[in-house]
Each structure stands twice: as C-alpha cells, then as structure tokens.
Motif scaffolding. Structure first.
Motif: not given
Length: 176
Positions: A89, A94, A96-97, A118, A121-123, A125
């Motif tokens: 982190d 770049e 959010d997935e 990360l 931040q729920k980035r 997946k």
C-alpha cells in the motif's frame, strides 16, 4: 506469463499490471520479459513494513525465501542476500479493482498485512495464492468478508486449500 498478459491486455486495454520480484537475478529476467508491455516491474520484496529482509537462495531458481520462512526448502548455503522491502500500500497503484497473485514462499500473510490500506479502501477484489501456509490468512481475509474457493476447482472451501482464490463481496461469483 507474458503471452497470457498480452491476451488479457488485448481484451482489457486499460489493464495495468504491477510485478514485484525480490530476487535480483529473477528480476533481471523479468525486466527483459516485460519490456515494451504495460507492466511496471519493481525489484522489491513486499512485506508488512518498509525494511530490509534477508533472503536465502534456494538450490533451484524458483526458491528464494525470506530467511524466517526458509525452513521448507534446501538452500545452496546459509549466506543471506539483503533485499529492500516495502508495503504494497506504499505504491501508487492505479485503479480500484486490484487482483493480487501472491507467490512468496511462506511470506503471504506479511504481504496481506502490507496491503491493509488497500483492503480497507475495498480496492482489492481477489487474492490468489498457491502452496501457502499460515493460519492467519483466512481470518485476515474473512475480516474483509472475502469468500473462499479452491483455486483449481473453483469449489467453495471453508478451510485451507492448496490453491486459494479469495473473492471480495460483490465480486463476480463471490456469491454476494
């Protein structure tokens, strides 16, 4: 590896890949392999703190383990190589997935801890690990409501699987 990446980048032109390799020799080969591709490669170990870690070089090229996790393999010698480490982190990633594929010879939990921001931040997946071993991994991922699947069969699992695919809530096929 690179052929698969090229096919993915054809389907998903905005796909950004970050590769982290601690072993300097392997990193040199990686740099050649990814040249001209949309891949950022870094010669760092990923861990739960910014520090220097000691690694042992294995008897075969794919075995390069942080010293405290080096009991599973045979090593050329007990001579260590000092490698800079960072938290995942800390990098400006770049998107959010984020999908993590972790292959770190026993250091998996530390990698997850180093990505905590990360996760918060729920980035992240999905997380994929093969041949890992740490009793703290499942509770860590459960804390972020990940669902667990066998990485090879995609069957749901409740406990350790050799290959683990963990999917975040609202990810395709996570069941939520």
């Amino acid at each position: 590896f690179c052929g698969t990446i090229q096919r993915f980048q054809t389907l998903y032109p905005s796909l950004k890949i970050y590769a982290f390799e601690a072993n300097p020799d392997t990193f040199s080969r990686l740099e050649v392999s990814v040249k001209g591709k949309n891949i950022d490669a870094f010669n760092y170990a990923i861990s739960n703190s910014s520090t220097t870690l000691e690694f042992l070089q294995g008897a075969v090229s794919h075995v390069f383990a942080e010293k405290s996790h080096a009991n599973r393999y045979h090593y050329k010698s007990q001579e260590t190589l000092k490698i800079p480490a960072k938290r995942l982190d800390e990098f400006e990633l770049e998107g959010d997935e984020i999908i993590l594929k972790i292959d770190v010879e026993g250091h998996e939990f530390e990698v997850l801890e180093g990505a905590k921001t990360l996760f918060e931040q729920k980035r992240i997946k999905a997380v994929y690990m093969d041949g890992y071993s740490n009793k703290h991994i499942y509770p860590f991922l459960e804390n972020y409501e990940f669902k667990f699947f066998d990485g090879r069969t995609l069957d749901p699992v409740q406990s350790d699987a050799f290959s683990l695919l963990a999917l975040a809530p609202n990810s395709p096929d996570s069941g939520t």
